[in-house]
Design a protein around this motif. Sequence first.
Motif, PDB file in Angstrom:
ATOM      1  N   HIS A   1       8.902  -9.286 -12.844  1.00  0.00           N
ATOM      2  CA  HIS A   1       7.879  -9.931 -13.663  1.00  0.00           C
ATOM      3  C   HIS A   1       8.156 -11.431 -13.799  1.00  0.00           C
ATOM      4  N   SER A   2       9.433 -11.818 -13.735  1.00  0.00           N
ATOM      5  CA  SER A   2       9.746 -13.237 -13.831  1.00  0.00           C
ATOM      6  C   SER A   2       9.197 -14.020 -12.637  1.00  0.00           C
ATOM      7  N   ASP A   3       9.015 -13.357 -11.487  1.00  0.00           N
ATOM      8  CA  ASP A   3       8.359 -14.018 -10.358  1.00  0.00           C
ATOM      9  C   ASP A   3       6.959 -14.475 -10.760  1.00  0.00           C
ATOM     10  N   ILE A   4       6.259 -13.590 -11.452  1.00  0.00           N
ATOM     11  CA  ILE A   4       4.888 -13.895 -11.867  1.00  0.00           C
ATOM     12  C   ILE A   4       4.884 -15.012 -12.904  1.00  0.00           C
ATOM     13  N   HIS A   5       5.812 -14.948 -13.870  1.00  0.00           N
ATOM     14  CA  HIS A   5       5.903 -16.017 -14.867  1.00  0.00           C
ATOM     15  C   HIS A   5       6.071 -17.375 -14.198  1.00  0.00           C
ATOM     16  N   GLN A   6       6.920 -17.423 -13.164  1.00  0.00           N
ATOM     17  CA  GLN A   6       7.211 -18.716 -12.552  1.00  0.00           C
ATOM     18  C   GLN A   6       6.077 -19.178 -11.641  1.00  0.00           C
ATOM     19  N   VAL A   7       5.461 -18.252 -10.915  1.00  0.00           N
ATOM     20  CA  VAL A   7       4.290 -18.625 -10.115  1.00  0.00           C
ATOM     21  C   VAL A   7       3.169 -19.138 -11.012  1.00  0.00           C
ATOM     22  N   HIS A   8       3.043 -18.565 -12.189  1.00  0.00           N
ATOM     23  CA  HIS A   8       1.999 -18.995 -13.138  1.00  0.00           C
ATOM     24  C   HIS A   8       2.447 -20.190 -13.975  1.00  0.00           C
ATOM     25  N   GLU A   9       3.647 -20.689 -13.709  1.00  0.00           N
ATOM     26  CA  GLU A   9       4.204 -21.858 -14.396  1.00  0.00           C
ATOM     27  C   GLU A   9       4.221 -21.661 -15.909  1.00  0.00           C
ATOM     28  N   GLU A  10       4.590 -20.450 -16.324  1.00  0.00           N
ATOM     29  CA  GLU A  10       4.627 -20.114 -17.749  1.00  0.00           C
ATOM     30  C   GLU A  10       5.970 -20.460 -18.385  1.00  0.00           C
ATOM     31  N   TRP A  11       6.960 -20.811 -17.578  1.00  0.00           N
ATOM     32  CA  TRP A  11       8.278 -21.157 -18.101  1.00  0.00           C
ATOM     33  C   TRP A  11       8.578 -22.638 -17.894  1.00  0.00           C
ATOM     34  N   GLY A  12       7.546 -23.455 -17.841  1.00  0.00           N
ATOM     35  CA  GLY A  12       7.733 -24.884 -17.654  1.00  0.00           C
ATOM     36  C   GLY A  12       7.369 -25.328 -16.249  1.00  0.00           C
ATOM     37  N   PRO A  13       7.396 -26.631 -15.995  1.00  0.00           N
ATOM     38  CA  PRO A  13       7.037 -27.166 -14.681  1.00  0.00           C
ATOM     39  C   PRO A  13       7.861 -26.516 -13.572  1.00  0.00           C
ATOM     40  N   ALA A  14       7.201 -26.213 -12.464  1.00  0.00           N
ATOM     41  CA  ALA A  14       7.857 -25.506 -11.367  1.00  0.00           C
ATOM     42  C   ALA A  14       7.668 -26.265 -10.058  1.00  0.00           C
ATOM     43  N   LEU A  15       8.395 -25.815  -9.032  1.00  0.00           N
ATOM     44  CA  LEU A  15       8.351 -26.458  -7.718  1.00  0.00           C
ATOM     45  C   LEU A  15       7.428 -25.662  -6.789  1.00  0.00           C
ATOM     46  N   PHE A  16       6.509 -26.362  -6.166  1.00  0.00           N
ATOM     47  CA  PHE A  16       5.580 -25.717  -5.221  1.00  0.00           C
ATOM     48  C   PHE A  16       5.574 -26.482  -3.913  1.00  0.00           C
ATOM     49  N   PRO A  17       5.361 -25.759  -2.790  1.00  0.00           N
ATOM     50  CA  PRO A  17       5.121 -24.317  -2.697  1.00  0.00           C
ATOM     51  C   PRO A  17       6.343 -23.516  -3.150  1.00  0.00           C
ATOM     52  N   MET A  18       6.091 -22.367  -3.753  1.00  0.00           N
ATOM     53  CA  MET A  18       7.152 -21.523  -4.287  1.00  0.00           C
ATOM     54  C   MET A  18       7.194 -20.195  -3.540  1.00  0.00           C
ATOM     55  N   VAL A  19       8.386 -19.856  -3.049  1.00  0.00           N
ATOM     56  CA  VAL A  19       8.630 -18.539  -2.458  1.00  0.00           C
ATOM     57  C   VAL A  19       9.469 -17.760  -3.463  1.00  0.00           C
ATOM     58  N   PRO A  20       8.865 -16.837  -4.206  1.00  0.00           N
ATOM     59  CA  PRO A  20       9.628 -16.108  -5.218  1.00  0.00           C
ATOM     60  C   PRO A  20      10.563 -15.084  -4.579  1.00  0.00           C
ATOM     61  N   GLY A  21      11.258 -14.343  -5.454  1.00  0.00           N
ATOM     62  CA  GLY A  21      12.084 -13.234  -4.994  1.00  0.00           C
ATOM     63  C   GLY A  21      13.557 -13.428  -5.228  1.00  0.00           C
ATOM     64  N   HIS A  22      14.101 -12.736  -6.266  1.00  0.00           N
ATOM     65  CA  HIS A  22      15.552 -12.774  -6.497  1.00  0.00           C
ATOM     66  C   HIS A  22      16.119 -11.355  -6.603  1.00  0.00           C
ATOM     67  N   GLU A  23      15.457 -10.427  -5.957  1.00  0.00           N
ATOM     68  CA  GLU A  23      15.975  -9.067  -5.808  1.00  0.00           C
ATOM     69  C   GLU A  23      15.978  -8.772  -4.308  1.00  0.00           C
ATOM     70  N   ILE A  24      17.057  -9.193  -3.642  1.00  0.00           N
ATOM     71  CA  ILE A  24      17.091  -9.257  -2.182  1.00  0.00           C
ATOM     72  C   ILE A  24      18.126  -8.281  -1.638  1.00  0.00           C
ATOM     73  N   ALA A  25      17.714  -7.467  -0.667  1.00  0.00           N
ATOM     74  CA  ALA A  25      18.639  -6.555   0.005  1.00  0.00           C
ATOM     75  C   ALA A  25      18.426  -6.657   1.505  1.00  0.00           C
ATOM     76  N   GLY A  26      19.514  -6.710   2.249  1.00  0.00           N
ATOM     77  CA  GLY A  26      19.390  -6.821   3.698  1.00  0.00           C
ATOM     78  C   GLY A  26      20.726  -6.657   4.392  1.00  0.00           C
ATOM     79  N   THR A  27      20.820  -7.237   5.577  1.00  0.00           N
ATOM     80  CA  THR A  27      21.991  -7.063   6.431  1.00  0.00           C
ATOM     81  C   THR A  27      22.460  -8.419   6.948  1.00  0.00           C
ATOM     82  N   VAL A  28      23.755  -8.616   6.985  1.00  0.00           N
ATOM     83  CA  VAL A  28      24.308  -9.863   7.502  1.00  0.00           C
ATOM     84  C   VAL A  28      24.096  -9.931   9.014  1.00  0.00           C
TER      85      VAL A  28
END
Length: 350
Positions: free
Chosen positions: A44-71
């Motif tokens: 949900h914090s991705d949406i808050h930040q895309v909507h700039e609800e937590w203060g001025p933000a940087l755009f273009p913005m690529v959200p996502g801080h729940e990342i899983a993958g392979t080295v």
Amino acid sequence: MTVTTVPAYAAPAPKAPLERTEIPRRELGEHDVLIDIAYAGICHSDIHQVHEEWGPALFPMVPGHEIAGTVSAVGSGVTRHQVGDRVGVGCFVDSCRECEQCLAGTEQFCTGPNGNTGTYNSVGRDGEPTYGGYSTRIVVDERYVLRIPEGIGLDVAAPLLCAGITTYSPLNRWGAGPGRKVAVVGLGGLGHMAVQIAHAMGAEVTVLSQSLRKKDDGLALGADHYYATADPETFGQLANSFDLILNTVSADLDFGAYLRLLKAGGTMVQVGAPGHPVPVQVFSLIGGNKALAGSMIGGIPETQQMLDFCAEHGIGAQVEVISADRINEAYDRVLTSDVRYRFVIDTATI
């Protein structure tokens, strides 16, 4: 090895729909890890930040801080990870590494000149903006890359990097365990993780939800009891019942009513954050030596501890995997609570 550009989904401006684009990824440094992202959770914090609800933000913005993958590649000085490892990245990708908090392994509270570096909507040490997990690849310093044990699928592991640690940390700190009665307020993206983790820790778990609509889910996830807070009898029935209350919702609550559910010496911990100040009657705390506290994610050591714990106990998020072209639809559904319980993007579809 140089990574130039990778496909991603970005919001070009505040409140704008996300669209497919390409973004730069930095050259692989001596201590960097290149990760092929398999799944990225929608928080949900991705949406808050895309909507700039937590203060001025940087755009273009690529959200996502729940990342899983392979080295897929490592720098010449990397010792913690190797090609083929299953790994994850959470809410931050760097910190000052020198302050008291960083040295203690609580990097989320970094007190360096710029604090920690967010996985997205932040500026890295190189002066460049950070871009998050709604992409196919990411380069991260090895110190901020977590190991995902084999016992967890990468899709259900992705939300653990935020929702999992957000709930594990306060349950761990305030001693959820055998002989302790824990109440979880709300059964959503955070609450459904809290129930599983508190149950695995050995606590007696009660869900406090607005209605009984999700009762079967709550009990299946490990709750021992489930009550509707819309029922006026609930608060009288449960007075002085709990050692710990974990509030996972951001809605306005009558804090006094919930604090009365605590035993003497009990603690109510906030991980949901209302967007405005909330009134608290101090006598609700004084009467019974009760505490009202807050908690914010966890540092790298505790996040690894959480992943190991979840693997040991077979815990993962309940997810709905979506293709990247459904991100905007998923945002709309999150805002109407139409998800059980976490959207995860299959990044192969970007």
